[in-house]
Design a protein around this motif. Structure first.
Motif, mmCIF file in Angstrom:
data_model
loop_
_atom_site.group_PDB
_atom_site.id
_atom_site.type_symbol
_atom_site.label_atom_id
_atom_site.label_comp_id
_atom_site.label_asym_id
_atom_site.label_seq_id
_atom_site.Cartn_x
_atom_site.Cartn_y
_atom_site.Cartn_z
ATOM 1 N N SER A 1 8.001 5.441 6.402
ATOM 2 C CA SER A 1 7.406 6.767 6.326
ATOM 3 C C SER A 1 8.455 7.788 5.902
ATOM 4 O O SER A 1 9.441 7.995 6.614
ATOM 5 C CB SER A 1 6.820 7.168 7.688
ATOM 6 O OG SER A 1 5.838 6.229 8.111
ATOM 7 N N ARG A 2 8.262 8.409 4.760
ATOM 8 C CA ARG A 2 9.165 9.455 4.269
ATOM 9 C C ARG A 2 8.669 10.815 4.792
ATOM 10 O O ARG A 2 7.532 11.205 4.556
ATOM 11 C CB ARG A 2 9.204 9.438 2.742
ATOM 12 C CG ARG A 2 9.888 10.620 2.077
ATOM 13 C CD ARG A 2 11.376 10.711 2.395
ATOM 14 N NE ARG A 2 12.112 9.521 2.102
ATOM 15 C CZ ARG A 2 12.695 9.270 0.923
ATOM 16 N NH1 ARG A 2 12.559 10.122 -0.076
ATOM 17 N NH2 ARG A 2 13.397 8.160 0.755
ATOM 18 N N ILE A 3 9.541 11.513 5.506
ATOM 19 C CA ILE A 3 9.213 12.831 6.047
ATOM 20 C C ILE A 3 9.424 13.872 4.953
ATOM 21 O O ILE A 3 10.538 14.053 4.468
ATOM 22 C CB ILE A 3 10.090 13.179 7.264
ATOM 23 C CG1 ILE A 3 10.024 12.067 8.313
ATOM 24 C CG2 ILE A 3 9.678 14.515 7.850
ATOM 25 C CD1 ILE A 3 8.681 11.883 8.950
ATOM 26 N N ASP B 1 3.684 22.371 9.512
ATOM 27 C CA ASP B 1 3.031 21.260 8.824
ATOM 28 C C ASP B 1 4.057 20.319 8.195
ATOM 29 O O ASP B 1 5.014 20.765 7.558
ATOM 30 C CB ASP B 1 2.096 21.787 7.736
ATOM 31 C CG ASP B 1 0.910 22.538 8.311
ATOM 32 O OD1 ASP B 1 0.433 22.119 9.383
ATOM 33 O OD2 ASP B 1 0.476 23.537 7.715
ATOM 34 N N ILE B 2 3.815 19.032 8.370
ATOM 35 C CA ILE B 2 4.680 17.992 7.823
ATOM 36 C C ILE B 2 3.816 17.008 7.032
ATOM 37 O O ILE B 2 2.756 16.580 7.505
ATOM 38 C CB ILE B 2 5.419 17.229 8.942
ATOM 39 C CG1 ILE B 2 6.316 18.176 9.732
ATOM 40 C CG2 ILE B 2 6.226 16.068 8.358
ATOM 41 C CD1 ILE B 2 7.467 18.752 8.953
ATOM 42 N N ASP B 3 4.257 16.646 5.839
ATOM 43 C CA ASP B 3 3.624 15.578 5.076
ATOM 44 C C ASP B 3 4.426 14.293 5.293
ATOM 45 O O ASP B 3 5.656 14.320 5.341
ATOM 46 C CB ASP B 3 3.594 15.904 3.584
ATOM 47 C CG ASP B 3 2.592 16.996 3.258
ATOM 48 O OD1 ASP B 3 1.571 17.055 3.953
ATOM 49 O OD2 ASP B 3 2.832 17.774 2.332
ATOM 50 N N VAL B 4 3.728 13.187 5.407
ATOM 51 C CA VAL B 4 4.379 11.891 5.619
ATOM 52 C C VAL B 4 3.881 10.931 4.538
ATOM 53 O O VAL B 4 2.687 10.631 4.467
ATOM 54 C CB VAL B 4 4.073 11.310 7.017
ATOM 55 C CG1 VAL B 4 4.850 10.010 7.222
ATOM 56 C CG2 VAL B 4 4.428 12.315 8.113
ATOM 57 N N ARG B 5 4.790 10.482 3.683
ATOM 58 C CA ARG B 5 4.453 9.511 2.638
ATOM 59 C C ARG B 5 4.746 8.122 3.163
ATOM 60 O O ARG B 5 5.853 7.853 3.649
ATOM 61 C CB ARG B 5 5.294 9.789 1.388
ATOM 62 C CG ARG B 5 4.833 9.022 0.168
ATOM 63 C CD ARG B 5 5.827 9.204 -0.956
ATOM 64 N NE ARG B 5 7.023 8.383 -0.758
ATOM 65 C CZ ARG B 5 8.191 8.631 -1.336
ATOM 66 N NH1 ARG B 5 8.341 9.692 -2.080
ATOM 67 N NH2 ARG B 5 9.214 7.822 -1.127
ATOM 68 N N LEU C 1 0.840 -1.193 0.000
ATOM 69 C CA LEU C 1 0.000 0.000 0.000
ATOM 70 C C LEU C 1 0.876 1.245 0.000
ATOM 71 O O LEU C 1 1.877 1.316 0.721
ATOM 72 C CB LEU C 1 -0.902 0.010 1.238
ATOM 73 C CG LEU C 1 -1.785 1.239 1.453
ATOM 74 C CD1 LEU C 1 -2.881 1.286 0.385
ATOM 75 C CD2 LEU C 1 -2.412 1.208 2.847
ATOM 76 N N SER C 2 0.502 2.222 -0.830
ATOM 77 C CA SER C 2 1.137 3.542 -0.824
ATOM 78 C C SER C 2 0.091 4.558 -0.389
ATOM 79 O O SER C 2 -0.983 4.648 -0.997
ATOM 80 C CB SER C 2 1.663 3.908 -2.219
ATOM 81 O OG SER C 2 2.689 3.035 -2.631
ATOM 82 N N THR C 3 0.399 5.319 0.638
ATOM 83 C CA THR C 3 -0.557 6.288 1.146
ATOM 84 C C THR C 3 0.211 7.408 1.849
ATOM 85 O O THR C 3 1.441 7.472 1.761
ATOM 86 C CB THR C 3 -1.573 5.613 2.091
ATOM 87 O OG1 THR C 3 -2.541 6.570 2.516
ATOM 88 C CG2 THR C 3 -0.886 5.007 3.302
ATOM 89 N N ARG C 4 -0.481 8.293 2.539
ATOM 90 C CA ARG C 4 0.188 9.391 3.215
ATOM 91 C C ARG C 4 -0.723 9.972 4.291
ATOM 92 O O ARG C 4 -1.932 9.709 4.318
ATOM 93 C CB ARG C 4 0.610 10.483 2.227
ATOM 94 C CG ARG C 4 -0.513 11.201 1.540
ATOM 95 C CD ARG C 4 -0.019 12.001 0.340
ATOM 96 N NE ARG C 4 0.983 12.990 0.708
ATOM 97 C CZ ARG C 4 2.006 13.321 -0.082
ATOM 98 N NH1 ARG C 4 2.163 12.731 -1.245
ATOM 99 N NH2 ARG C 4 2.871 14.247 0.300
ATOM 100 N N PHE C 5 -0.141 10.745 5.183
ATOM 101 C CA PHE C 5 -0.908 11.514 6.159
ATOM 102 C C PHE C 5 -0.115 12.764 6.491
ATOM 103 O O PHE C 5 1.030 12.938 6.048
ATOM 104 C CB PHE C 5 -1.233 10.693 7.412
ATOM 105 C CG PHE C 5 -0.034 10.284 8.230
ATOM 106 C CD1 PHE C 5 0.412 11.054 9.299
ATOM 107 C CD2 PHE C 5 0.629 9.093 7.966
ATOM 108 C CE1 PHE C 5 1.501 10.667 10.058
ATOM 109 C CE2 PHE C 5 1.724 8.692 8.721
ATOM 110 C CZ PHE C 5 2.159 9.479 9.772
ATOM 111 N N SER C 6 -0.734 13.679 7.232
ATOM 112 C CA SER C 6 -0.095 14.942 7.589
ATOM 113 C C SER C 6 -0.046 15.100 9.091
ATOM 114 O O SER C 6 -0.881 14.553 9.825
ATOM 115 C CB SER C 6 -0.849 16.126 6.965
ATOM 116 O OG SER C 6 -0.842 16.047 5.555
ATOM 117 N N LEU C 7 0.939 15.843 9.551
ATOM 118 C CA LEU C 7 1.067 16.191 10.965
ATOM 119 C C LEU C 7 1.176 17.704 11.079
ATOM 120 O O LEU C 7 1.857 18.341 10.274
ATOM 121 C CB LEU C 7 2.320 15.547 11.571
ATOM 122 C CG LEU C 7 2.359 14.018 11.641
ATOM 123 C CD1 LEU C 7 3.751 13.550 12.045
ATOM 124 C CD2 LEU C 7 1.327 13.502 12.631
#
Length: 488
Positions: A156-158, A138-142, A111-117
């Motif tokens: 998780s790629r920061i 804000d940080i995106d996490v792939r 699975l490839s997805t992402r979320f934000s912090l």
């Protein structure tokens, strides 16, 4: 067994958040998941504060749900272990919740997805990440998820928009930066970046795109996944490739959307290469990545992806403007000291057409400060375009022409220059950089200048940078005039 600890955060990070800040990061429950959620908060807080690129979290069911956490910081991998059996299974559950992934029988094995912090402004300021200006960080996490033979793995790629460097902040030699600026400001053409995963290609192309966002250019990116969220004046469109939306299909659609600049995350097949060439030859600037070991290999790889090599080689030769091969090496504190080169090191330098004319000064510090980019760049001028469009591609001929370009450094030469400038180590360069046999047979212009004037490659780079600056200021000096003035 080693219990999970983060010494830099002796108190629970979540205990210092108010309700709104806590919800902006992630929900903290009062049940059995609370410990896991607090640990994840501290993990990502640690990663962001230490400018980490990736967070690896894996669960090993055959070991009693042991959770291994590894954080790739600029100074190396930091490893931790969580051995509390009753909570190990909740890591997978919580990470699926963060990424809005359905759980159960429908959960895919890959699975490839992402979320934000969203970290609070006071915390970002306390870590020296930003000045105290009251804005959330804000940080995106792939995220890449995989079901493994004995458990599961989240990588998780920061992606930190705030720390993404501009073109001027990349620390490139002036002669190279000047070529990049000139090429990407042309109205059309194809620019390729190549290198292995994690070599900084996306960061390099992002810096170029940001340089071009001025309110007058319509910018479109096609990526899988989207790396950086672009902001700025003018129309900016970012498309994520997934499912039936391929790079080629998205690119064909984009060409009907009045773009000026197009970023393609990767050219990996014949169809995408063909459409990219169509775009580059019809008034669009196209930037993309390609898998190859060097700049000359990238040209050969691009030719291999042409649907009709005989016909399309001419189009490629006319559209291709610049090829860049990039690698990253560790950057150390500068504590230079002279040392004698070993037999294998001397042989390695000779194989790459390099000659150290003075005792090598290399830093003795073991303190890593991050990573630095080394770039081999070839501008596609008329003589090189003739090599590309020829009946048989000759990589040695392309190298010989490129090696006389003022900005040109092989990757190994760029590495040796970094050593001479006091922030890289020769051993690191030997393990990270491929040997260029063509350079061994035909030493480049910079080696000729180093021999003629008895200079280091760092000195030669300074002289060439000064010459390029003089030319841009319309100062009518020759290259030899500059070197005579600076080094004699």
């Amino acid at each position: 067994m080693i219990e999970f600890t983060l010494p830099e955060y002796p108190e629970l990070f979540s205990d210092r958040l108010d309700e709104d800040e806590r919800l902006a990061l992630m929900p903290i429950t009062t049940g059995s998941n609370r410990t896991v959620e607090c640990v994840l908060l501290r993990v990502f807080a640690f990663a962001v504060a230490n400018k980490a690129s990736d967070v690896h979290i894996s669960g090993h069911e055959l070991q009693g749900l042991t959770v291994q956490i590894s954080i790739r910081t600029p100074v190396g991998m930091v490893n931790f272990r969580y051995d509390k059996d009753r909570n190990g299974k909740h890591f997978r559950t919580k990470l699926f919740e963060l990424t809005n992934t359905p759980q159960g029988g429908s959960t895919p094995d890959l699975l490839s997805t992402r979320f934000s912090l969203r970290f609070p402004a006071w915390w970002a300021a306390s870590q020296g990440l930003v000045e105290a200006r009251g804005e959330a960080y804000d940080i995106d996490v792939r995220v890449e998820y995989a079901r493994t033979f004995d458990g599961w793995k989240f990588t998780s790629r920061i992606i930190n928009q705030q720390t993404a460097p501009s073109l001027e902040q990349l620390g490139l030699p002036y002669a190279l930066e000047s070529v990049i600026r000139r090429v990407i400001c042309e109205p059309s053409g194809l620019v390729l970046a190549t290198g292995p995963t994690g070599s900084g290609k996306s960061t390099l192309l992002n810096a170029m795109i940001r340089y071009l966002i001025n309110g007058q250019n319509a910018v479109v990116t096609i990526e899988n996944p989207v790396e950086y969220r672009l902001r700025g004046p003018g129309p900016i469109t970012q498309i994520q490739v997934h499912g039936e939306v391929t790079f080629a299909k998205a690119l064909r659609s984009v060409l009907r959307q009045d773009p000026d600049i197009i970023l393609i995350g990767e050219i990996r097949d014949v169809e995408t290469m063909e459409v990219a060439l169509d775009a580059a030859s019809t008034g669009h600037l196209v930037l993309s990545t390609l898998h190859a070991n060097s700049a000359t290999d990238a040209a050969s790889r691009a030719l291999d992806l042409l649907p009709d090599r005989t016909r399309d080689a001419v189009r490629l030769a006319e559209s291709l403007k610049l090829i860049m091969a990039q690698r990253l090496v560790y950057r150390f504190e500068s504590e230079p000291a002279p040392r004698t080169l070993g037999t294998y090191e001397q042989s390695w330098l000779e194989d790459n057409g390099l000659e150290v004319v003075r005792p090598l000064q290399e830093t003795v510090s073991q303190t890593r400060l991050g990573k630095s980019a080394l770039i081999e760049a070839i501008e596609i001028d008329y003589p090189i375009s003739q090599v590309i469009r020829g009946d048989r591609f000759d990589s040695d001929a392309m190298y010989r022409l490129a090696s006389q370009q003022l900005h040109y450094e092989t990757l190994v030469m760029a590495g040796v220059r970094a050593v001479e400038e006091g922030y890289a180590k020769l051993g690191d360069c030997r393990t990270k950089l491929e040997t260029n046999r063509s350079a061994g047979a035909a030493p480049p212009l910079r080696t000729t200048l180093a021999r003629r004037y008895g200079l280091t490659y760092s000195d030669v780079a300074r002289g060439i940078d000064q010459f390029v600056a003089d030319q841009e200021m319309s100062r009518g000096t020759s290259l030899d005039d500059v070197f005579e003035r600076m080094f004699r």
